[in-house]
Design a protein around this motif. Sequence first.
Motif, short mmCIF file in Angstrom:
data_model
loop_
_atom_site.label_atom_id
_atom_site.label_comp_id
_atom_site.label_asym_id
_atom_site.label_seq_id
_atom_site.Cartn_x
_atom_site.Cartn_y
_atom_site.Cartn_z
N LYS A 13 28.41 24.78 69.71
CA LYS A 13 29.49 25.64 69.21
C LYS A 13 30.11 26.35 70.39
O LYS A 13 29.42 27.01 71.17
N VAL A 41 23.83 23.84 68.39
CA VAL A 41 23.71 23.92 66.94
C VAL A 41 22.74 22.84 66.43
O VAL A 41 21.86 23.12 65.63
N GLU A 72 35.54 25.81 62.68
CA GLU A 72 35.20 26.33 64.00
C GLU A 72 35.08 25.18 65.00
O GLU A 72 34.61 24.09 64.66
N HIS A 74 33.71 22.91 67.87
CA HIS A 74 32.42 22.48 68.41
C HIS A 74 32.68 21.36 69.41
O HIS A 74 33.77 20.77 69.43
#
Length: 87
Positions: A13, A41, A72, A74
Amino acid sequence: MKIKPLGDRVLVKLESGEEKTAGGIFIPQTAQEKTQTGVVVEIGDDETIKVKAGDKVMYDKYAGTQVKVDGEEHLLLRFSDVLAVIG
């Protein structure tokens, strides 16, 4: 959406860059330097991977493939592109 990396890959992330300088000047996103750190992650199933979920890592600047997970940013990296564990 859940992504499980395969082989020697690591899902990281991305950390957001600084939006304001120490002097209080705001930096627009287009002028911010791309971050080179993030938090692991998920990891692949290769036994040579030496990081675990939750580790903060530094990675090679132009490495990996960017993906969005639940809105989000990554990065999907090969473990060899991870340069260091920060901590």
